[in-house]
Design a protein around this motif. Structure first.
Motif, mmCIF file in Angstrom:
data_model
loop_
_atom_site.group_PDB
_atom_site.id
_atom_site.type_symbol
_atom_site.label_atom_id
_atom_site.label_comp_id
_atom_site.label_asym_id
_atom_site.label_seq_id
_atom_site.Cartn_x
_atom_site.Cartn_y
_atom_site.Cartn_z
ATOM 1 N N LEU A 1 1.005 -1.469 -0.058
ATOM 2 C CA LEU A 1 -0.104 0.132 0.111
ATOM 3 C C LEU A 1 1.140 1.323 0.084
ATOM 4 C CD1 LEU A 1 -2.505 -1.012 2.735
ATOM 5 C CD2 LEU A 1 -2.856 -1.189 0.358
ATOM 6 N N ARG A 2 0.472 2.360 -1.012
ATOM 7 C CA ARG A 2 1.494 3.233 -0.904
ATOM 8 C C ARG A 2 0.594 4.556 -1.137
ATOM 9 N NH1 ARG A 2 1.825 5.184 -6.169
ATOM 10 N NH2 ARG A 2 1.722 3.684 -7.713
ATOM 11 N N GLU A 3 1.046 5.598 -0.933
ATOM 12 C CA GLU A 3 0.298 6.954 -1.184
ATOM 13 C C GLU A 3 0.321 7.146 -2.558
ATOM 14 O OE1 GLU A 3 -0.966 8.748 1.343
ATOM 15 O OE2 GLU A 3 -0.222 6.931 2.496
ATOM 16 N N ALA A 4 -0.879 7.634 -3.174
ATOM 17 C CA ALA A 4 -0.850 8.252 -4.729
ATOM 18 C C ALA A 4 -0.010 9.363 -4.821
ATOM 19 C CB ALA A 4 -2.373 8.299 -4.970
ATOM 20 N N SER B 1 -7.226 12.530 0.174
ATOM 21 C CA SER B 1 -6.063 11.668 -0.053
ATOM 22 C C SER B 1 -6.371 10.444 -0.582
ATOM 23 C CB SER B 1 -5.533 11.221 1.414
ATOM 24 O OG SER B 1 -5.161 12.429 1.971
ATOM 25 N N ALA B 2 -5.440 9.587 -1.536
ATOM 26 C CA ALA B 2 -5.504 8.435 -2.063
ATOM 27 C C ALA B 2 -4.427 7.690 -1.726
ATOM 28 C CB ALA B 2 -5.762 8.705 -3.677
ATOM 29 N N MET B 3 -4.657 6.222 -1.930
ATOM 30 C CA MET B 3 -3.821 5.332 -1.666
ATOM 31 C C MET B 3 -3.806 4.094 -2.575
ATOM 32 S SD MET B 3 -3.477 3.006 1.733
ATOM 33 C CE MET B 3 -4.799 3.849 2.436
ATOM 34 N N ILE B 4 -2.754 3.805 -3.249
ATOM 35 C CA ILE B 4 -2.640 2.788 -4.337
ATOM 36 C C ILE B 4 -2.409 1.347 -3.656
ATOM 37 C CG2 ILE B 4 -1.904 1.929 -6.312
ATOM 38 C CD1 ILE B 4 -3.209 4.512 -6.922
ATOM 39 N N ALA B 5 -3.199 0.384 -4.050
ATOM 40 C CA ALA B 5 -2.692 -0.958 -3.542
ATOM 41 C C ALA B 5 -2.113 -1.704 -4.848
ATOM 42 C CB ALA B 5 -3.939 -1.730 -2.954
ATOM 43 N N GLU B 6 -0.878 -2.248 -4.340
ATOM 44 C CA GLU B 6 -0.272 -2.797 -5.499
ATOM 45 C C GLU B 6 -0.153 -4.519 -5.120
ATOM 46 O OE1 GLU B 6 3.511 -0.824 -5.711
ATOM 47 O OE2 GLU B 6 2.657 0.491 -7.173
ATOM 48 N N TRP B 7 -0.258 -5.416 -5.944
ATOM 49 C CA TRP B 7 -0.456 -6.808 -5.743
ATOM 50 C C TRP B 7 0.702 -7.336 -6.667
ATOM 51 C CZ3 TRP B 7 -1.525 -10.319 -2.271
ATOM 52 C CH2 TRP B 7 -1.420 -11.684 -2.582
ATOM 53 N N GLN B 8 1.471 -7.987 -6.062
ATOM 54 C CA GLN B 8 2.573 -8.732 -6.983
ATOM 55 C C GLN B 8 3.093 -7.749 -7.869
ATOM 56 O OE1 GLN B 8 1.012 -12.226 -8.336
ATOM 57 N NE2 GLN B 8 1.010 -13.171 -6.298
ATOM 58 N N GLY B 9 3.509 -6.382 -7.476
ATOM 59 C CA GLY B 9 3.831 -5.393 -8.179
ATOM 60 C C GLY B 9 3.119 -4.839 -9.264
ATOM 61 N N ALA B 10 1.817 -5.022 -9.253
ATOM 62 C CA ALA B 10 0.914 -4.271 -10.211
ATOM 63 C C ALA B 10 -0.191 -3.642 -9.424
ATOM 64 C CB ALA B 10 0.469 -5.493 -11.255
ATOM 65 N N PRO B 11 -0.605 -2.395 -10.029
ATOM 66 C CA PRO B 11 -1.775 -1.985 -9.269
ATOM 67 C C PRO B 11 -2.983 -2.770 -9.366
ATOM 68 C CG PRO B 11 -0.550 -0.161 -10.942
ATOM 69 C CD PRO B 11 -0.179 -1.579 -11.140
ATOM 70 N N ALA B 12 -3.528 -2.812 -8.061
ATOM 71 C CA ALA B 12 -4.749 -3.736 -7.724
ATOM 72 C C ALA B 12 -5.843 -3.152 -7.318
ATOM 73 C CB ALA B 12 -4.241 -4.972 -7.225
ATOM 74 N N GLU C 1 -14.588 7.686 0.603
ATOM 75 C CA GLU C 1 -15.054 7.954 -0.668
ATOM 76 C C GLU C 1 -15.318 6.885 -1.672
ATOM 77 O OE1 GLU C 1 -17.857 9.968 -3.111
ATOM 78 O OE2 GLU C 1 -17.185 10.867 -1.271
ATOM 79 N N ASP C 2 -14.239 6.062 -1.798
ATOM 80 C CA ASP C 2 -14.260 5.255 -2.694
ATOM 81 C C ASP C 2 -13.303 4.052 -2.432
ATOM 82 O OD1 ASP C 2 -16.125 6.028 -4.470
ATOM 83 O OD2 ASP C 2 -14.785 6.905 -5.687
ATOM 84 N N VAL C 3 -13.334 2.819 -2.498
ATOM 85 C CA VAL C 3 -12.534 1.827 -2.342
ATOM 86 C C VAL C 3 -13.016 0.580 -3.369
ATOM 87 C CG1 VAL C 3 -11.595 -0.352 -1.056
ATOM 88 C CG2 VAL C 3 -12.085 1.974 0.202
ATOM 89 N N PHE C 4 -11.720 0.357 -4.125
ATOM 90 C CA PHE C 4 -12.113 -0.650 -5.408
ATOM 91 C C PHE C 4 -10.782 -1.581 -5.491
ATOM 92 C CE2 PHE C 4 -11.681 -1.848 -9.891
ATOM 93 C CZ PHE C 4 -13.201 -2.422 -9.961
ATOM 94 N N VAL C 5 -11.208 -2.770 -5.669
ATOM 95 C CA VAL C 5 -10.217 -3.745 -6.004
ATOM 96 C C VAL C 5 -10.539 -4.280 -7.300
ATOM 97 C CG1 VAL C 5 -9.050 -5.791 -5.317
ATOM 98 C CG2 VAL C 5 -9.681 -3.946 -3.522
ATOM 99 N N ASN C 6 -9.485 -4.290 -8.024
ATOM 100 C CA ASN C 6 -9.728 -5.114 -9.178
ATOM 101 C C ASN C 6 -10.460 -6.305 -9.203
ATOM 102 O OD1 ASN C 6 -8.874 -3.005 -11.055
ATOM 103 N ND2 ASN C 6 -6.567 -3.940 -10.971
ATOM 104 N N PRO C 7 -11.357 -6.789 -10.122
ATOM 105 C CA PRO C 7 -11.936 -8.060 -9.862
ATOM 106 C C PRO C 7 -10.905 -9.208 -9.751
ATOM 107 C CG PRO C 7 -13.239 -6.765 -11.313
ATOM 108 C CD PRO C 7 -12.126 -6.181 -11.060
ATOM 109 N N GLY C 8 -10.050 -9.392 -10.507
ATOM 110 C CA GLY C 8 -9.045 -10.589 -10.920
ATOM 111 C C GLY C 8 -8.254 -10.611 -9.609
ATOM 112 N N ALA C 9 -8.144 -9.250 -8.665
ATOM 113 C CA ALA C 9 -7.084 -9.299 -7.544
ATOM 114 C C ALA C 9 -8.098 -9.648 -6.357
ATOM 115 C CB ALA C 9 -6.400 -8.131 -7.488
#
Length: 170
Positions: free
Chosen positions: A5-8, A52-63, A84-92
């Motif tokens: 997890l990292r800051e956008a 503020s926004a945070m990016i989740a990376e799974w196995q090195g790719a944005p997820a 406001e929003d949380v979203f995880v790619n369906p495949g992740a």
């Protein structure tokens, strides 16, 4: 598990727009998305930053991502973190990414002295509601979200008294 997890960052603006659009598509609301990279640049990195926004990376790719801001509760006199929003790619999904995003937001809420976290969910979104119950979230019974926008917002604003002036006549 390879979750980060990292800051956008400003270079993530296209990714933020992508995740917002993916969430809107899932919610059958893509036709409502108007936000651009520039809008998110102002929102996340303007002076002052409004969210503020945070990016989740799974196995090195944005997820996935989370976007939040702070508001207040006048009843307890403390800030609250509004998700406001949380979203995880369906495949992740199913990897614990959503729970990790919410856990990090909870950690930040406590570190900032917030009394609670809040968010909205569409009433038909059973998978998300089940997930929220699994992490201990409860609905706010008896409350209904209200919205003022577009022409109604402009019409009401036009009735405001001038700054430092007398109240508008009724």
């Amino acid at each position: 598990m390879s979750l980060r997890l990292r800051e956008a960052r400003p270079g993530d603006l296209g990714l933020v727009v992508h995740f917002v659009r993916a969430l809107a598509e899932y919610e059958k609301l893509l036709h409502e998305v108007q936000a651009t990279e520039e809008d998110f640049r102002n929102l996340l990195f303007g002076t002052p930053a409004r969210a503020s926004a945070m990016i989740a990376e799974w196995q090195g790719a944005p997820a996935g991502f989370a976007l939040w801001y702070y508001s207040v509760s006048t009843f307890d006199g403390r800030a609250k973190l509004y998700v406001e929003d949380v979203f995880v790619n369906p495949g992740a999904r199913g990897q614990g990414i959503g729970k990790a995003l919410f856990a990090e937001l909870a950690r930040r809420a406590l570190a900032e002295g917030c009394s609670r976290m809040e968010w909205s969910v569409l009433d038909w979104n059973a998978p998300s509601i089940a997930f929220y119950r699994s992490i201990g979230a409860l609905p706010r019974e008896g409350w209904t979200l209200q919205r003022l926008s577009g022409d109604a917002l402009r019409e009401l604003a036009a009735t405001a008294p001038p700054p430092g002036g007398a109240p508008a006549a009724h």
